[in-house]
Design a protein around this motif. Structure first.
Motif, mmCIF file in Angstrom:
data_model
loop_
_atom_site.group_PDB
_atom_site.id
_atom_site.type_symbol
_atom_site.label_atom_id
_atom_site.label_comp_id
_atom_site.label_asym_id
_atom_site.label_seq_id
_atom_site.Cartn_x
_atom_site.Cartn_y
_atom_site.Cartn_z
ATOM 1 N N LEU A 82 0.772 -1.172 0.047
ATOM 2 C CA LEU A 82 -0.009 0.080 -0.021
ATOM 3 C C LEU A 82 0.882 1.185 0.046
ATOM 4 O O LEU A 82 0.663 2.151 -0.658
ATOM 5 N N ARG A 85 2.846 1.619 -3.241
ATOM 6 C CA ARG A 85 1.983 1.819 -4.497
ATOM 7 C C ARG A 85 1.388 3.082 -4.409
ATOM 8 O O ARG A 85 1.675 3.872 -5.727
ATOM 9 N N TYR A 86 0.971 3.856 -3.619
ATOM 10 C CA TYR A 86 0.374 4.910 -3.360
ATOM 11 C C TYR A 86 1.090 5.958 -2.931
ATOM 12 O O TYR A 86 0.717 7.316 -3.074
ATOM 13 N N TRP A 87 2.449 5.809 -2.743
ATOM 14 C CA TRP A 87 3.377 6.863 -2.239
ATOM 15 C C TRP A 87 4.783 6.647 -3.069
ATOM 16 O O TRP A 87 5.051 7.600 -3.845
ATOM 17 N N ARG A 90 3.954 5.885 -6.830
ATOM 18 C CA ARG A 90 2.733 6.281 -7.336
ATOM 19 C C ARG A 90 2.938 6.867 -8.925
ATOM 20 O O ARG A 90 1.845 6.735 -9.616
ATOM 21 N N ARG A 93 3.086 3.514 -11.029
ATOM 22 C CA ARG A 93 2.057 2.319 -10.996
ATOM 23 C C ARG A 93 1.172 2.355 -12.413
ATOM 24 O O ARG A 93 1.066 3.261 -12.964
ATOM 25 N N VAL A 97 -3.897 -3.434 -11.185
ATOM 26 C CA VAL A 97 -3.635 -3.352 -9.762
ATOM 27 C C VAL A 97 -3.317 -4.849 -9.404
ATOM 28 O O VAL A 97 -2.659 -5.322 -8.388
#
Length: 165
Positions: A82, A85-87, A90, A93, A97
């Motif tokens: 998490l 992927r999101y930081w 990002r 990506r 998913v």
């Protein structure tokens, strides 16, 4: 009105500088997420095997330290995915998913294998079974080797979308 770029910004030197800056940001973010995942992984492992600090009772998985390491790492892996992927990645990506997550898990399993081999070698070949020995082998040596492998694998295979500057 935008300012024209200097020749050094658009030439080879500029591209190298941008690539280095991107890599430095990724390494810093990867390190932050990794540190937090390490704290989670190590805390859970020590709880599972040795129990709460100061308590007389042993942990719930005291007799199966390799499984305890696998469980602790699995939980930390979800946190790490998490965060990365999101930081961290990002800008790299993709929309796939599920594919990204499966690759992430696969490379974490391989990275976990490095830590488990280090722990197993320490425990069953060298005969070292103290809390200090476990932490040095699995969370020291295994972590360093596994982290280098994971960073390379994430950038190369997992978060392989086009890097945006």
């Amino acid at each position: 009105m935008t300012q024209p770029r200097s020749t050094s910004d658009t030439g080879l030197v500029g591209r190298i500088r941008r690539a280095y800056d991107l890599l430095a940001r990724e390494v810093a973010k990867f390190g932050t997420i990794g540190l937090l995942a390490f704290i989670l992984d190590t805390s859970l492992y020590n709880y599972f095997v040795f129990g709460l600090p100061g308590a007389e009772a042993v942990g719930p998985l005291h007799d199966i330290p390799l499984r305890a390491k696998i469980l602790a790492t699995a939980i930390a892996t979800i946190f790490s995915w998490l965060g990365n992927r999101y930081w961290t990645f990002r800008h790299r990506r993709t929309t796939a998913v599920a594919n990204e997550f499966l690759l992430f898990v696969w490379f974490n399993i391989l990275g976990l294998g490095i830590a488990v081999v280090c722990l197993g070698f320490s425990r069953y070949v060298l005969g070292l079974d103290s809390q200090l020995a476990d932490n040095i082998s699995a969370n020291g040596v295994g972590l360093v080797l596994g982290t280098l492998f994971r960073f390379w694998a994430y950038r190369t295979y997992v978060f392989k979308g086009e890097a945006l500057s």
